[in-house]
Write a protein that holds these residues in place. Structure first.
Motif, PDB file in Angstrom:
ATOM      1  N   GLN A  34      -2.437   4.475 -77.165  1.00 19.65           N
ATOM      2  CA  GLN A  34      -3.262   4.519 -78.371  1.00 19.65           C
ATOM      3  C   GLN A  34      -2.969   3.344 -79.294  1.00 19.65           C
ATOM      4  OE1 GLN A  34      -1.392   6.953 -77.168  1.00 19.65           O
ATOM      5  NE2 GLN A  34      -2.447   8.917 -77.161  1.00 19.65           N
ATOM      6  N   ASP A  63      -5.589   6.181 -68.939  1.00 17.08           N
ATOM      7  CA  ASP A  63      -6.378   7.294 -68.393  1.00 17.08           C
ATOM      8  C   ASP A  63      -5.754   8.642 -68.737  1.00 17.08           C
ATOM      9  OD1 ASP A  63      -8.268   5.627 -67.319  1.00 17.08           O
ATOM     10  OD2 ASP A  63      -7.470   5.676 -65.285  1.00 17.08           O
ATOM     11  N   THR A  64      -4.418   8.679 -68.810  1.00 19.24           N
ATOM     12  CA  THR A  64      -3.714   9.938 -69.035  1.00 19.24           C
ATOM     13  C   THR A  64      -3.698  10.344 -70.504  1.00 19.24           C
ATOM     14  OG1 THR A  64      -2.269   9.487 -67.136  1.00 19.24           O
ATOM     15  CG2 THR A  64      -1.504  11.127 -68.724  1.00 19.24           C
ATOM     16  N   GLU A  65      -3.500   9.379 -71.390  1.00 24.17           N
ATOM     17  CA  GLU A  65      -3.252   9.685 -72.803  1.00 24.17           C
ATOM     18  C   GLU A  65      -4.489   9.609 -73.695  1.00 24.17           C
ATOM     19  OE1 GLU A  65       1.421   8.335 -73.274  1.00 24.17           O
ATOM     20  OE2 GLU A  65      -0.140   7.114 -74.197  1.00 24.17           O
ATOM     21  N   THR A  66      -5.550   8.975 -73.230  1.00 26.14           N
ATOM     22  CA  THR A  66      -6.706   8.752 -74.096  1.00 26.14           C
ATOM     23  C   THR A  66      -7.988   9.197 -73.411  1.00 26.14           C
ATOM     24  OG1 THR A  66      -7.364   6.522 -73.368  1.00 26.14           O
ATOM     25  CG2 THR A  66      -5.480   6.671 -74.860  1.00 26.14           C
ATOM     26  N   ASP A  67      -9.072   9.115 -74.174  1.00 26.94           N
ATOM     27  CA  ASP A  67     -10.379   9.420 -73.608  1.00 26.94           C
ATOM     28  C   ASP A  67     -11.060   8.174 -73.050  1.00 26.94           C
ATOM     29  OD1 ASP A  67     -10.956   8.087 -75.937  1.00 26.94           O
ATOM     30  OD2 ASP A  67     -12.412   9.559 -76.680  1.00 26.94           O
ATOM     31  N   VAL A  68     -10.332   7.082 -72.993  1.00 23.26           N
ATOM     32  CA  VAL A  68     -10.860   5.832 -72.449  1.00 23.26           C
ATOM     33  C   VAL A  68     -10.636   5.849 -70.933  1.00 23.26           C
ATOM     34  CG1 VAL A  68     -10.681   3.316 -72.453  1.00 23.26           C
ATOM     35  CG2 VAL A  68     -10.356   4.593 -74.580  1.00 23.26           C
ATOM     36  N   GLN A  69     -11.675   6.065 -70.194  1.00 27.68           N
ATOM     37  CA  GLN A  69     -11.611   6.116 -68.743  1.00 27.68           C
ATOM     38  C   GLN A  69     -12.066   4.774 -68.172  1.00 27.68           C
ATOM     39  OE1 GLN A  69     -10.285   8.941 -67.125  1.00 27.68           O
ATOM     40  NE2 GLN A  69      -9.806   9.375 -69.279  1.00 27.68           N
ATOM     41  N   ARG A  86     -17.198  -1.149 -75.528  1.00 23.81           N
ATOM     42  CA  ARG A  86     -16.657  -0.019 -76.281  1.00 23.81           C
ATOM     43  C   ARG A  86     -16.191  -0.438 -77.667  1.00 23.81           C
ATOM     44  NH1 ARG A  86     -14.578   5.177 -74.934  1.00 23.81           N
ATOM     45  NH2 ARG A  86     -13.145   5.943 -76.521  1.00 23.81           N
TER      46      ARG A  86
END
Length: 222
Positions: A34, A63-69, A86
């Motif tokens: 983040q 990928d694991t910690e955020t909504d950003v894929q 984005r």
């Protein structure tokens, strides 16, 4: 200057989009994606050109910690395009370099910018930079920053620190790097997770000399 000489000069030095400055931003596999993504967003909003470096582990953490894929493609162009859209980057403002792109500007003292930030910085990355490993582009870019006496900011998130971590951070500090741990303060009375992230990002922007409105400076009205 005669027209022919002018044309030759323009060919040698092609016109490029003008940005306020250029910063190399590297993200590694430590927790705290983040911080790096928010810093990227703020730098782009401040009209700073960003040369982005992502380790393989950093992509997993994002990928694991955020909504950003991030796009799952071998071609980094897809990831670069995704992040540029984005975060609203201007044309040419964001460039993603691969871990083995030894011909990128950041791999040489003749092309690297005046400032580099590793955010977040894993313990392994700290160790590699401290000993000059240069096994990938992130390590090489940091090595270039140190040898050229340019600004290098490292944002470790490890907790607790081992003696190895502390020794590496002391070694890097003596080399001229700035160690800025991801340790948000609370005197601004944060109300959200975003407030805590912005505390650290504001400190980074201050170090980079980029104007920010995320956090008032001490003594200024809240």
């Amino acid at each position: 200057m005669p027209r022919v000489e002018t044309e030759l000069a323009e060919a040698a030095f092609p016109k490029q989009a003008v940005f306020s400055k250029t910063v190399t931003l590297a993200m590694t596999g430590a927790s705290g994606a983040q911080y790096g993504l928010r810093l990227l967003q703020c730098l782009l909003a401040a009209d700073v050109r960003v040369w982005l470096l992502l380790s393989d582990a950093a992509r997993v953490v994002i990928d694991t910690e955020t909504d950003v894929q991030l796009p799952r493609h071998e071609d980094d162009t897809a990831v670069e395009t995704f992040l540029a859209r984005r975060f609203g980057a201007r044309e040419g403002q964001l460039k993603l370099f691969g871990k083995r792109d030894w011909f990128s500007p950041v791999a040489s003292g003749t092309g690297s910018p005046a400032s580099m930030v590793v955010c977040p910085a894993s313990g392994g990355t700290l160790s590699a930079i401290a000993c000059g490993a240069s096994n990938n582009l992130i390590e090489r870019a940091a090595d270039v920053a140190l040898k050229e006496r340019r600004q290098l900011i490292l944002v470790p998130r490890e907790a607790p620190y081992s003696e190895i971590h502390l020794e590496n951070m002391l070694k890097l500090t003596r080399m001229g790097a700035v160690i800025l741990p991801a340790s948000p303060g609370f005197y601004q009375q944060p109300r959200t997770l975003e407030d805590l992230v912005d505390f650290v990002v504001a400190r980074l922007l201050d170090q980079l000399g980029v104007e920010q409105g995320l956090l008032p400076r001490w003594g200024e009205p809240q």
